[in-house]
Design a protein around this motif. Structure first.
Motif: not given
Length: 301
Positions: A58-63, A71-78
């Motif tokens: 199964s999916l254990d983590a995602y970013g 001009g900027t990229r945003t990162a998020e994770l779970v």
């Protein structure tokens, strides 16, 4: 944990999109705060996003490293609640930062709710806090108004000659122009495009009657956009054209939005604002809002 890590670019398949949404929901139920912001959730199916997935069956983590905005990229994770403590968060964050570095893209990482494990993860990765976003709330008296599925908008204290009316088809360009001017220095909201607007209009929660424009003759001076998901109502976006600022329009729009949410049967109103936006915070505090959560954005030193 024998989980493998995968990097993907572009829109994910529907099955993976559903898995990411389920993962985010499980984390929200466990932590009491959503791990992925609205734009990140929408960009799971975006052609411009980069994804990091960790799966052991199964999916254990995602970013996600979202498309470039201003001009900027945003990162998020779970990370799945049952998969924590095994270093998956650090692996996902390292992969996201590696992708950004390879593309020479400035990156900002959100920690929604500024939960202690997320803040510690950011510090271990050498990131430092650069921005704070407040969620402010106010309880609404459910007995003050009878709920109405399609009420009109009304406000006291509007500048002379200004009236409120619901958004209608054909207002898109005027709305985007005011939004762009009002949020010119805002890294996300100021860059809202027609595609972004259309994506939100396609969401199940959108109703044109929940978006009001402040107009004088045929000129749009500002707007109040609410998001109604009873019992919660959100003052989703409130924007005033720079030329119309300083005349009480923002205060009147805030009061009108709160009244609208009350009229729609909401018992609690929320909004998000930059912690250092002193005029906006002052307006919202005067309307009864108080801070109940802080989100922090981190960046490489």
């Amino acid at each position: 944990m024998n989980a493998s890590i995968h990097r993907r670019h572009g829109a994910l398949e529907d099955e993976l999109v559903a898995a990411v949404h389920d993962l985010a929901k499980a984390a929200q139920n466990a932590d009491g705060v959503e791990p992925l912001g609205e734009q990140t959730t929408l960009d799971v199916g975006s052609d411009g996003a980069d994804h990091v997935l960790v799966a052991d069956g199964s999916l254990d983590a995602y970013g996600q490293l979202g498309p470039e905005h201003s001009g900027t990229r945003t990162a998020e994770l779970v990370v799945a609640p049952g998969s924590r403590g095994a270093g998956l968060g650090g692996r996902v964050l390292a992969a996201l930062l590696d992708i950004a570095q390879a593309q020479d893209a400035p990156v900002r990482v959100w920690a929604h709710g500024t939960l202690a494990p997320a803040a510690a993860l950011a510090r271990r990765a050498g990131l430092t806090a650069v921005r704070e976003l407040w969620r402010m709330t106010v309880d609404l008296d459910p007995g003050a108004e009878a709920p109405d599925s399609s009420p009109g908008w009304a406000a006291a204290g509007l500048p002379p000659g200004v009236r409120l009316r619901p958004f209608r088809t054909g207002d898109e360009d005027a709305l985007l122009a005011v939004n762009g001017a009002a949020f010119a220095r805002h890294p996300e909201q100021g860059g809202m495009t027609r595609a972004d607007l259309d994506a939100r209009r396609a969401e199940p929660w959108f109703h044109a009657t929940d978006l009001a424009l402040a107009v004088r003759r045929h000129e749009v001076l500002g707007f109040a956009w609410t998001k109604v998901t009873p019992p919660l109502g959100e003052l989703y976006v409130l924007g005033v054209a720079p030329a119309a600022q300083g005349r009480g329009l923002g205060r009147a729009l805030t009061a009108a939005a709160v009244q609208h949410l009350r009229h729609r049967g909401c018992t609690r109103a929320v909004l998000f604002t930059e912690a250092d936006n002193t005029p906006a915070v002052r307006t919202y505090r005067a309307a009864g809002f108080t801070v109940d959560r802080s989100d922090t954005q981190f960046a490489p030193q």
